[in-house]
Design a protein around this motif. Structure first.
Motif: not given
Ligand code: MG
Ligand code: PEP
Length: 579
Positions: A332, A335, A358, A431, A455, A465
């Motif tokens: 990924r 992030d 983000r 997400e 998410d 969260r």
């Molecule tokens: Mg996430």
């Protein structure tokens, strides 16, 4: 006294409290009074001597356990005692009347800036060491005790308001028996890391910092979410019995570590690993799983003063790919943002970081960072079976822009004659509801997708969260979560594209039967969840799982869903007993 919070990582622990709050220096702005230089310099020398004593002690303690770290401590002492910097600090105090803490800050930062501008990557890394030493010196100047979770000299239960990924990434796993924080929930990064490391943890305990004292003995029950301060003898005895029971249950589960995750009627489910810090312990699970379903590369960017360069990233990605051999690794892209900050992100402070710049948004706004990562990824891609996915994608335009960045770097590598994997697949994380709702269209365009349920739940429920105040509103079993997953599974199946789940729900033994029933065949999870997930999968029959999924889709509330899942799980447990 008994405190209560959300149990997010299994196990029980007993030990003394260490209240952890990272030191934040407050520099003296005022100039020294006339004639005040001498006393100020004496205080500076005392602070320097205290810092030196700490470094000596650390070097001694680490000499046999971790010789590399011991060498770093010795190098830090040389920096602390460096005569050129000392002379400049002393001059600022004597001639300009600057207070020694502000003078040290100015001098250390100037030198760190020079190092950062160097062409030599090793010199650039020294800048971080300089700032680390400065922090120690300023802390000693303020008379504050050492608080560093990566180097503890005794076993403790860490109590904090919050822990940032930068605190937990390098946490001293041997000596941290348990974690208690005031903020955070089951899908916050502290929870994910704690589970990954097998450290019992309870998060979202209001007033924990106020209620507990340094050194106070506590029992932490990561099964019930209860914390007992100053336990009685009977409570300690009960703790020991429970600790043995938990250890025995974990040992039983370990028997499933190498089992094949296939249902009783022969449906093979892929169980993959989520990789965060890419340390030895995490990677040692590679042999027990079907690949890596989520490699969270942002951990490379945290806990440091400087961004990682192309070479460092290339080597880190290559290491993980080689560890998984032919098995797929879904990397990924960074992030960052939300609860994960990085060097230089201070100027980006936003009121609503989870709704802000983000994930992929940040990468697109900072192409100079994204291009470096894309290049490192592409270079590493020839060393294994890699796929790349982008986090926090809200629209196909964003995906297309990211693809264009990769295409630009592919061309650049071609011009330089550097190889990259021509079959490289680019996918997205699902997400954000806006992309989930056009999944049928997205599935025709992206190569694959993985659902980040942590998410997705946060954005579907509009509940932060990590905030304990809205914990009750962050509902991981909300019927809307399962309905969205059903829609996604159908859309990707119809398009013939792969869909996996890599959020915490994917490793949740209670949810797995319904996920399999919805048609999801790829699950990715932290190492600690693998044995229990395999055990559940092996106890399933597909038609029964499908009936459960159908039933879940008709429930009205989270509690109704939970009840369905629990009924099904107890049926499985009964079946196992009979067998
Ligand atoms: Mg996430
Ligand atoms: C998710 O959101 O579910 C996910 C896997 O990503 P992270 O937890 O790193 O945000």
């Amino acid at each position: 006294m008994v405190l209560k919070g959300k149990a997010v990582s299994r196990g029980v622990a007993l030990g003394p409290v260490l209240r952890y709050a990272p030191f934040q220096p407050v520099l003296t702005k005022e100039l020294l009074p006339a004639g005040g230089a001498e006393a100020a310099l004496a205080a500076y020398r005392a602070a320097r001597a205290a810092a030196q004593k700490e470094l000596d002690g650390l070097e001694r303690r680490l000499a046999s356990a971790d010789p590399e770290q011991a060498k770093i401590m010795a190098a830090h002492r040389d920096i602390l005692l460096d005569p050129a910097m000392d002379e400049e600090i002393t001059d600022l105090v004597n001639y300009d009347g600057v207070s020694p803490d502000a003078a040290a800050d100015q001098v250390f930062r100037t030198y760190a800036g020079i190092l950062r501008g160097s062409d030599n990557p090793l010199m650039r890394e020294r800048a971080a060491d300089l700032l680390d030493v400065l922090n120690r010196l300023l802390r000693c100047w303020a008379g504050a005790p050492e608080r560093d979770l990566s180097r503890l000299d005794r076993p403790v239960i860490v109590v904090a308001d919050d822990l940032y990924p930068s605190d937990t990434a390098a946490i001293d796993r041997k000596n941290v028996l348990g974690i208690i924080t005031q903020t955070g929930g089951s899908t916050s990064h502290t929870a994910i890391i704690a589970r990954g490391y097998g450290i019992p943890a309870i998060l979202g305990v209001p007033n924990a910092m106020e209620a507990l004292e340094d050194g106070q003995k506590v029992v932490l029950d990561g099964e019930t979410g209860e914390i007992i301060a100053d336990p009685s003898e009977a409570e300690e005895a009960a703790y020991r019995r429970k600790s043995e029971r938990v250890a025995a249950a974990l040992r039983d589960l370990d028997a499933f570590l190498d089992a094949e995750p296939v249902t009783r009627d022969g449906v093979r489910v892929q169980v993959r690993l989520n990789v965060a810090a890419a340390g030895e312990r995490e990677l040692s699970s590679a042999e027990h799983v079907d690949g890596c379903g989520l490699f969270r590369t942002e951990f490379l960017y945290l806990n440091r003063e400087q961004l990682p360069g192309e070479e460092e990233q290339y080597l880190a990605y290559r290491k993980v790919l080689e560890r998984f051999g032919d098995k797929p690794v879904i990397l990924r892209t960074m992030d960052i943002g939300g609860d994960k900050q990085f060097p230089g992100s201070e100027e980006l402070r936003e009121d609503n970081p989870f709704l802000g710049l983000r994930g992929l948004r940040l990468s697109l706004e900072r192409p100079e960072l994204f291009r470096v990562q894309a290049r490192a990824i592409l270079r590493a891609s020839v060393h294994g079976n890699m796929k790349v996915m982008m986090p926090m994608v809200g629209s196909l335009e964003e995906y297309r822009q990211a693809k264009a960045v990769f295409a630009g770097e592919m061309d650049a590598l071609d011009r330089e004659g550097i190889p990259w994997d021509r079959d490289l697949r680019l996918g997205i994380m699902i997400e954000v509801p806006s992309i989930a709702l056009i999944a049928d269209l997205a599935a025709q365009e992206v190569d694959f997708a993985s659902v980040g349920t942590n998410d997705l739940t946060q954005y579907l429920c509009a509940a932060d969260r990590v905030s304990p105040s809205v914990r009750a509103y962050y509902k991981e079993y909300h019927p809307a979560v399962f309905r969205t997953l059903a829609y996604l599974a159908r859309a990707f199946r119809d398009a013939g594209r792969e869909l996996s789940i890599c959020g915490e729900l994917g490793g949740d033994p209670l949810a797995i039967p319904a996920l399999v029933g919805l048609g999801i065949r790829q699950l990715s999870m932290g190492a600690a969840s693998v044995p229990a997930a395999k055990r559940v999968i092996r106890s399933l029959d597909l038609p029964a799982a499908e009936r459960l999924a159908e039933e879940v889709l008709h429930q009205k509330t989270q509690e109704d869903v939970r009840a369905c899942l629990e009924r099904f799980a107890s049926g499985l447990a009964g079946q196992e007993k009979e067998a």
